[in-house]
Write an enzyme that holds these catalytic residues in place. Structure first.
Site, mmCIF file in Angstrom:
data_model
loop_
_atom_site.group_PDB
_atom_site.id
_atom_site.type_symbol
_atom_site.label_atom_id
_atom_site.label_comp_id
_atom_site.label_asym_id
_atom_site.label_seq_id
_atom_site.Cartn_x
_atom_site.Cartn_y
_atom_site.Cartn_z
ATOM 1 C CG MET A 218 12.274 150.693 22.624
ATOM 2 S SD MET A 218 14.025 151.583 22.819
ATOM 3 C CE MET A 218 13.523 153.299 22.857
ATOM 4 C CG PHE A 219 11.580 153.206 17.984
ATOM 5 C CD1 PHE A 219 11.565 154.583 18.089
ATOM 6 C CD2 PHE A 219 12.639 152.363 17.873
ATOM 7 C CE1 PHE A 219 12.705 155.007 18.939
ATOM 8 C CE2 PHE A 219 13.905 153.139 18.375
ATOM 9 C CZ PHE A 219 14.048 154.209 18.771
ATOM 10 N N GLY B 225 4.655 152.150 18.206
ATOM 11 C CA GLY B 225 3.505 152.839 18.333
ATOM 12 C C GLY B 225 2.663 152.759 19.585
ATOM 13 C CB SER C 147 3.183 155.947 23.865
ATOM 14 O OG SER C 147 3.892 155.498 24.718
ATOM 15 C CD GLU D 263 7.774 154.155 28.059
ATOM 16 O OE1 GLU D 263 8.178 152.874 28.375
ATOM 17 O OE2 GLU D 263 7.631 154.902 27.461
ATOM 18 C CD GLN E 160 9.112 149.391 29.635
ATOM 19 O OE1 GLN E 160 7.741 149.207 29.324
ATOM 20 N NE2 GLN E 160 9.543 150.755 29.395
ATOM 21 C CB CYS F 78 15.781 145.032 5.692
ATOM 22 S SG CYS F 78 14.526 144.482 6.702
ATOM 23 C CB CYS G 84 13.296 142.630 10.633
ATOM 24 S SG CYS G 84 14.794 142.010 9.739
#
Ligand SMILES: [Zn+2]
Length: 197
Positions: free
Chosen positions: A23-24, A26, A28, A95, A97, A154, A189
């Site tokens: 997620m997040f 980029g 899309s 999407e 998945q 981080c 991470c």
């Protein structure tokens, strides 16, 4: 593979392009970038999103950065084929998945018909496991782009995301139960994907 579809001659064969990540990352946004480029090139484009993606209210593919393009909505992989018309050159599926294992055969059939199929989706679950069908699609694709997000703890490259308990962003409160929407997930991470202590 077919050179004809409804009397229209296609360059054969097609191809499969996968945009994967947590997620997040980029995904899309990258999908929409490719859609815009194809339309500028005069290609017939069909954009498909899954009915379960309620992030944008339905009927469109939207990125976290606010870009949006109208889309058709499907609830399973078999419906995607029916959205393709004789003028379609590229099918963009977001999407991925949500479509399950049946998406692999559907995507391969479209590519065998000479279409370019761009597939974007999560390749990793919130608890760090491979998320099918993206890993299978990555194996059969011509190109794979693996995007990373930014670790919320981080700032390093994040290939994972975790689900957080409601009302907190504390790294120690990542939970396994489903508790809410996108606001309760964070990119992480490798070092911060599992909570210790
Ligand atoms: Zn980190």
């Amino acid at each position: 593979m077919n050179d004809h579809d409804g009397g229209r001659v296609r360059p054969a064969p097609g191809r499969v392009e996968v945009v994967a990540g947590p997620m997040f990352a980029g995904k899309s946004e990258e999908l929409l970038r490719r859609v815009r480029r194809a339309r500028l090139a005069g290609q017939g484009v069909v954009v498909v999103n899954h009915a379960l993606d309620v992030r944008s209210g339905g009927g469109q593919v939207a990125s976290h950065s606010g870009l949006a393009i109208p889309s058709a909505t499907a609830t399973d992989a078999e419906q995607i084929r029916a959205l393709v018309t004789p003028g379609t050159d590229l099918v963009a599926i977001d999407e991925a998945q949500f479509f399950g294992a049946g998406l692999v055969d559907a995507v391969l059939a479209l590519a065998d018909d000479g279409l370019t199929v761009v597939v974007a989706g999560l390749c990793i679950t919130f608890d760090g496991q491979p998320f099918e069908p993206l890993p299978a699609l990555m194996a059969v694709a011509e190109t794979v782009v693996k995007l990373t997000a930014v670790c919320a703890v981080c700032g390093r490259d994040a290939a994972y995301h975790v689900r957080l308990a409601p009302g907190t962003a504390d790294a120690r409160t990542a939970v396994a139960a489903h508790v809410g929407g996108a606001e309760s997930y964070q990119a992480r991470c490798r070092a911060h994907r599992i909570t210790r202590r």
